[in-house]
Every structure is written in C-alpha cells, then in structure tokens.
Write an enzyme that holds these catalytic residues in place. Structure first.
Site, short mmCIF file in Angstrom:
data_model
loop_
_atom_site.label_atom_id
_atom_site.label_comp_id
_atom_site.label_asym_id
_atom_site.label_seq_id
_atom_site.Cartn_x
_atom_site.Cartn_y
_atom_site.Cartn_z
N SER A 48 -13.10 -4.09 40.42
CA SER A 48 -11.66 -3.86 40.40
C SER A 48 -10.99 -4.56 41.59
O SER A 48 -11.27 -5.74 41.83
CB SER A 48 -11.39 -2.36 40.37
OG SER A 48 -10.06 -2.10 40.04
N ASP B 208 -15.35 -6.96 36.88
CA ASP B 208 -13.98 -6.75 36.40
C ASP B 208 -12.98 -6.77 37.57
O ASP B 208 -12.21 -5.82 37.77
CB ASP B 208 -13.88 -5.44 35.61
CG ASP B 208 -12.92 -5.60 34.41
OD1 ASP B 208 -12.82 -6.71 33.88
OD2 ASP B 208 -12.24 -4.62 34.04
N HIS C 189 -12.27 -1.07 31.72
CA HIS C 189 -12.40 -1.32 33.16
C HIS C 189 -13.28 -0.30 33.88
O HIS C 189 -13.96 -0.64 34.85
CB HIS C 189 -10.98 -1.31 33.77
CG HIS C 189 -10.91 -1.65 35.21
ND1 HIS C 189 -11.18 -2.91 35.68
CD2 HIS C 189 -10.59 -0.89 36.29
CE1 HIS C 189 -11.02 -2.92 37.00
NE2 HIS C 189 -10.66 -1.71 37.40
#
Lengths: 243, 243
Positions: A68, A94, A170
């Site tokens: 992230s 991600d 996610h």
C-alpha cells in the site's frame, strides 16, 4: 493504519524459507524515508544481537518491500543513495502513490514516464485487480487508476516483473480482526476467493523473487512467469521484462 | 478543433517517402470509430479513382495514426475487428484519452493494466514531454498524467516503441496560423526549440516505423532506437520492446 501483525501468515511463509524479516510499524507521518534510514542503521548495529545463536544475518543481501502506501515508501527508499544499507531487490505489494494523479502523497516517486525510475536493482510489483474499485459510489477506491501497481511497474527499468492477482482486493492478504476487519471490509473492495490462497500466492511470488535475486536461483521465478496457472489464484497478467 | 492543414509539412514529409496519406477532418462528435469505418469503405471502393494514373494503392499495407484525441481514436479503430480494412501498424502521436483518469472520453481505450491491449499489430507512441504541463495555473494541461502518451505505451503489447520529444509540447508539430495559432499558444504549453526540428523528428520516426512494419526494412528504426541522438531533437526516453 495497517498493523504488522495482520501480515503474520505472509511473513511466516517468507521467513520459513530462511529469510530474516524486519517488519516495523510506521507512525502516519511524512518521515517514512528517515525512519527507514534509522532502521537500516539499527540493522547494521543491532540485528545480530537480537537473533538466536548461530543465526547469522547477511547484510550484503537485503531486499526491501512494502504494501500500500508502504510500497510507495519502499520505492523511495530503494532509490535513495544515502541509505546506509544497499538493497539488492525491491518488491512493491499493491503499492499506492496517492489519491489521484494530481494528488500524490510524499515521498514522491511517480513521474509518469515509462521506465524513468533511476533504479539499478530488480523490481517486482504485485497488484490486486480489485484495488481500483470502490465498495460504494460514495467512497473512492483505495488504489485508483494512475497511482496504483500498474504505474509503479510501468516506471520500473528491467529487470522487472508484474503479477496481478486478478480477482483479489487491496487488503486480501491481511489478517485483521474485530472492528478493524469490519472497517477494512467497508473501505476496501474484497475478492470472493479464499484469503489463504491469496497469502500463499503472494508469499510464493515473494520467495521466488528473493531466491532469484538474493541467491541467484531463478528457476522458481521463471516457472511462475511461464506457467502462472501453477499459482493457487488467477495471476493475469504476468509480465517479465529482463532487458 | 485541429485542422488537417496544420499537419501539412509533417504529412508532406511522410508522403515524400511514397506513402499515400488520407487525413480526414472529423466533426467533434462521439462517432469517430463509425466515421473511420466509412473512410475505410471509401478507401476500398474509391481511393484508386482519385489517385494519379500509374499510382497503385496497396490496401494490404495500411497503417493508422492519429494525434491528440485522434490518437485515442486510432487505438480504438485498430482494436475494432469489424473494420473492413485490416491495419498493419498503429501510431499514436501524443494521444490523449480524456481529461483525467476518472474522466475518460469515448471511445474508451485505456484500462490501466500493463500490456492489456488486445492488439496484434506493432505500435509506436510518440509523446511530447511538455504536454502534461499547463500554460498557467488556471488551465488544465492538454494531456495530463495518466491519460497521455505514457499510458498508451504501457498498455501496448510488443512489438511496441516509445519516443518522447522531451522538450516539446502537444501542438509543436502543428502549423496553425492567425487567431488559432494564438489560441493554441494560450491553451497548450509549447517548447522553446524549433518547430521545424520537431516536425522532422516526428516525420522521421513515422517513416522509419512504416518502413519497418509495412515494408520489412527495420534498419532505420533500429538506428533511431540505438542512437536517439541522431534525431534533430532530444528523444528521451526511447524504448523498444520486441517480445
């Protein structure tokens, strides 16, 4: 917001392959790169003293990774020549650079030019196919088009790899519990498949990449690239650019 | 808004290499793909009748190209299997897909996944390095990050080529005059270098690409990729992905 303990199964899978993992929790400031510098200094001076007897760290073979916003930080750190440790491999799981192409968050990494990253180490980007979708029309997606995994890969120089977990979201490799798990489900689009499979797939890719670029054993990574259907989840697309 | 006559020098350069060019002006509707289908039918049925005697068109060797929003249309057309003509090569000249990643214009082409385009023909994307910059803080740039040349290249499958005219703007190969030239200067960031050099560079790349993929003579294209400094402007980056 994301806690290191939520990555427990993923990190255990990776460390079961004899990798030492240091997974710090960062406060939400804009000091991430400075914090990583402190951690790197700590690794050099203190890591050995906290390890079990006979376990010897090899600080010539260190990879950096983040998920992230932490993925964005990992890229910034890998490009920072003032780091006291030299990294040999970079993995973005991600990664997210901001809220939109016109609202990037620091540290600023993306430049919107293909292969612009000034990186000399191999890069792997793992993307989640659903992370650009929102859970309802009032909320923005957590990783919108233009600031997500795809753009990090596009700006990487070879050797670089891209794996997209097509049907997952996610946070689908996280093991949050209680109220935080509910909050994540509200905020982030989740896939319908088994989380365990997602964790195994991400863990498998990370280990294959570390084996390839920390230990010179590239066969497992080549196998995943040639036969993505070996993975327990749908990886599509899988891209490898070697030169 | 952009007129075919503004591309006169560029098109003359290309046609001086024995290519027949058809450069229609499109009304500002959302019917671009339909319009190209009609033009393709006209090419099949009528092109020969308007050409000088002894000039024989080869409709087995047709490339499609477009600038700006027309670049986006060129991609959409090249992916449309219902076209009566089969295209052998696709060139996007500073293509633009919309106002932002969350405001794409039809025909919708971009999907924000690397190499997602369902294309079987070679692609070249020419980008202008200044087209993502605005002329003043009150105006948006004409080709913002995330909807410009870079993303079209990122979503292309090999064989694909990317050339960025680093110091030039979106309209710097156009020859508009009078009030339109002033309007373009107000709306679109322009480079400081000579327009003639930009036109020569774009023309040279287009001809090298057509030679490579319509005629099988790839040497000139390889030379530009290997030695971008041969060009009369700064091309940086230049990327070629062959497989």
């Amino acid at each position: 917001m994301l806690q290191p303990s939520w990555y427990k199964s993923l990190l255990q899978h990776i460390s079961s392959h004899r990798y030492i993992i240091v997974a710090p929790q960062f406060p939400l400031t804009n000091q991430e790169v400075k914090n990583v510098r402190k951690i790197a200094e700590w690794l050099i001076n203190n890591l050995e003293s906290v390890l079990p007897e006979k376990v010897q760290p090899d600080l010539e073979k260190v990879a950096i990774s983040g998920h992230s916003k932490g993925g964005n930080t990992a890229f910034a750190v890998a490009f920072d020549s003032s780091m006291p440790l030299k990294f040999s491999a970079l993995l973005g799981i991600d990664p997210v650079a901001g809220a939109s192409t016109s609202c990037l968050h620091p540290p600023y990494v993306l430049e919107y030019i293909p292969r612009i990253f000034n990186q000399s180490i191999p890069v792997a980007v793992l993307g989640a196919g659903l992370s650009n979708q929102s859970t309802c029309c009032l909320l923005q997606s957590v990783a919108p088009n233009g600031v997500n995994h795809a753009e990090f890969f596009n700006e990487s120089k070879p050797p670089c790899y891209y794996f997209m977990a097509k049907d997952y979201g996610h946070a689908d490799m996280l093991e949050a519990e209680g109220i935080m798990a509910i909050l994540i489900r509200i905020l982030m689009k989740s896939g319908k498949g088994s989380k365990e499979c997602m964790i195994r797939a991400v863990g498998g890719i990370v280990v294959a990449f570390l084996k390839a670029y920390l230990e010179g054993q590239i066969d497992d990574l080549n196998d995943i690239v040639k036969s993505p259907n070996l993975a327990p989840i749908t990886l599509d697309p899988v891209i490898s650019i070697k030169d």
